[in-house]
Motif scaffolding. Sequence first.
Motif, PDB file in Angstrom:
ATOM      1  N   SER A  69       0.837  -1.211   0.000  1.00 41.63           N
ATOM      2  CA  SER A  69       0.000   0.000   0.000  1.00 41.63           C
ATOM      3  C   SER A  69       0.872   1.263   0.000  1.00 41.63           C
ATOM      4  O   SER A  69       0.494   2.281  -0.566  1.00 41.63           O
ATOM      5  CB  SER A  69      -0.944   0.000   1.197  1.00 41.63           C
ATOM      6  OG  SER A  69      -0.200   0.004   2.402  1.00 41.63           O
ATOM      7  N   THR A  70       2.030   1.193   0.641  1.00 42.26           N
ATOM      8  CA  THR A  70       2.927   2.347   0.668  1.00 42.26           C
ATOM      9  C   THR A  70       3.850   2.393  -0.541  1.00 42.26           C
ATOM     10  O   THR A  70       4.517   3.404  -0.772  1.00 42.26           O
ATOM     11  CB  THR A  70       3.776   2.341   1.946  1.00 42.26           C
ATOM     12  OG1 THR A  70       4.460   1.097   2.033  1.00 42.26           O
ATOM     13  CG2 THR A  70       2.913   2.564   3.175  1.00 42.26           C
ATOM     14  N   THR A  97      14.023  -6.831   1.066  1.00 44.12           N
ATOM     15  CA  THR A  97      14.479  -8.104   0.514  1.00 44.12           C
ATOM     16  C   THR A  97      15.944  -8.327   0.890  1.00 44.12           C
ATOM     17  O   THR A  97      16.654  -7.399   1.270  1.00 44.12           O
ATOM     18  CB  THR A  97      14.351  -8.114  -1.017  1.00 44.12           C
ATOM     19  OG1 THR A  97      15.250  -7.145  -1.554  1.00 44.12           O
ATOM     20  CG2 THR A  97      12.925  -7.824  -1.474  1.00 44.12           C
ATOM     21  N   VAL A  98      16.375  -9.559   0.774  1.00 45.08           N
ATOM     22  CA  VAL A  98      17.771  -9.893   1.074  1.00 45.08           C
ATOM     23  C   VAL A  98      18.696  -9.117   0.139  1.00 45.08           C
ATOM     24  O   VAL A  98      19.725  -8.584   0.574  1.00 45.08           O
ATOM     25  CB  VAL A  98      18.001 -11.421   0.950  1.00 45.08           C
ATOM     26  CG1 VAL A  98      19.476 -11.758   1.073  1.00 45.08           C
ATOM     27  CG2 VAL A  98      17.196 -12.160   2.006  1.00 45.08           C
ATOM     28  N   PHE A 110      10.846  -0.106   7.352  1.00 51.37           N
ATOM     29  CA  PHE A 110      10.517  -1.288   8.156  1.00 51.37           C
ATOM     30  C   PHE A 110       9.914  -0.870   9.494  1.00 51.37           C
ATOM     31  O   PHE A 110       8.883  -1.404   9.915  1.00 51.37           O
ATOM     32  CB  PHE A 110      11.768  -2.153   8.377  1.00 51.37           C
ATOM     33  CG  PHE A 110      11.551  -3.271   9.359  1.00 51.37           C
ATOM     34  CD1 PHE A 110      10.798  -4.384   9.008  1.00 51.37           C
ATOM     35  CD2 PHE A 110      12.088  -3.195  10.644  1.00 51.37           C
ATOM     36  CE1 PHE A 110      10.585  -5.409   9.920  1.00 51.37           C
ATOM     37  CE2 PHE A 110      11.875  -4.215  11.547  1.00 51.37           C
ATOM     38  CZ  PHE A 110      11.130  -5.328  11.196  1.00 51.37           C
ATOM     39  N   LEU A 111      10.542   0.075  10.172  1.00 51.13           N
ATOM     40  CA  LEU A 111      10.086   0.481  11.495  1.00 51.13           C
ATOM     41  C   LEU A 111       8.738   1.201  11.466  1.00 51.13           C
ATOM     42  O   LEU A 111       7.910   1.005  12.349  1.00 51.13           O
ATOM     43  CB  LEU A 111      11.139   1.381  12.163  1.00 51.13           C
ATOM     44  CG  LEU A 111      12.456   0.699  12.528  1.00 51.13           C
ATOM     45  CD1 LEU A 111      13.464   1.727  13.035  1.00 51.13           C
ATOM     46  CD2 LEU A 111      12.235  -0.391  13.562  1.00 51.13           C
ATOM     47  N   ILE A 112       8.518   2.028  10.438  1.00 56.65           N
ATOM     48  CA  ILE A 112       7.301   2.838  10.406  1.00 56.65           C
ATOM     49  C   ILE A 112       6.170   2.164   9.638  1.00 56.65           C
ATOM     50  O   ILE A 112       5.026   2.123  10.092  1.00 56.65           O
ATOM     51  CB  ILE A 112       7.601   4.234   9.813  1.00 56.65           C
ATOM     52  CG1 ILE A 112       8.559   4.971  10.763  1.00 56.65           C
ATOM     53  CG2 ILE A 112       6.326   5.037   9.603  1.00 56.65           C
ATOM     54  CD1 ILE A 112       9.145   6.237  10.204  1.00 56.65           C
ATOM     55  N   HIS A 113       6.474   1.609   8.447  1.00 59.11           N
ATOM     56  CA  HIS A 113       5.428   1.034   7.591  1.00 59.11           C
ATOM     57  C   HIS A 113       5.416  -0.486   7.593  1.00 59.11           C
ATOM     58  O   HIS A 113       4.625  -1.101   6.882  1.00 59.11           O
ATOM     59  CB  HIS A 113       5.596   1.527   6.147  1.00 59.11           C
ATOM     60  CG  HIS A 113       5.414   2.994   5.991  1.00 59.11           C
ATOM     61  ND1 HIS A 113       4.214   3.622   6.183  1.00 59.11           N
ATOM     62  CD2 HIS A 113       6.296   3.976   5.672  1.00 59.11           C
ATOM     63  CE1 HIS A 113       4.350   4.917   5.985  1.00 59.11           C
ATOM     64  NE2 HIS A 113       5.604   5.158   5.680  1.00 59.11           N
TER      65      HIS A 113
END
Length: 190
Positions: free
Chosen positions: A40-41, A164-165, A156-159
């Motif tokens: 979505s983001t 990916t690796v 990662f922290l917010i959304h």
Amino acid sequence: ILLLSPWLLGERILRQDWAVMGLVGLGLGLLFFSMQSPLSTAPHPALGNVLAGLSGLSWAGTVMGLRWVGRGGDASSNAGMGVVLVGNLMAFVFCVPWMGPMQSVRVMDGIIVAGLGVFQIGLAYWCLTVGITRVAALEASILLLIEPVVNPIWAFLIHHEIPTVLSLVGGAFILGATILKGMRGNEKPR
């Protein structure tokens, strides 16, 4: 910057700069080719990558332009701030037609936007225009690469976007190359 700064700015590119930029290029390649499913983001990851590449080219022009204006030393940092101010005013005027209707704007929203404008934009540009008088354009651009490398951490922290690796490995290459460049230093630009 690696290709144009010797020609446009007269700055020497060292052999070690080519090696560092090779690592950065490898890291960027991994970031661009680590396809993630739409979120979505981030509904169009491929389009986002293309726009990010164009943004990078635009930013390279900005760094080289500020370095060109700031080559005179400390006194020219005022000229650099003038260029930044005019550029940001032009961007504002250009973007106004796409602002869209603002149904509800709270006082706190205005305070947050003003704070971001003063600190995230204003203070950052001031630091850049003062610093660019002391370092070569390539060195400045490599140091500035740290910010986009940590963006996946913020996403990662917010959304809760999971990188990916390949993007993590690509970011590690860029961060490692930046640290290597910082540790090895550089000659003073001509």
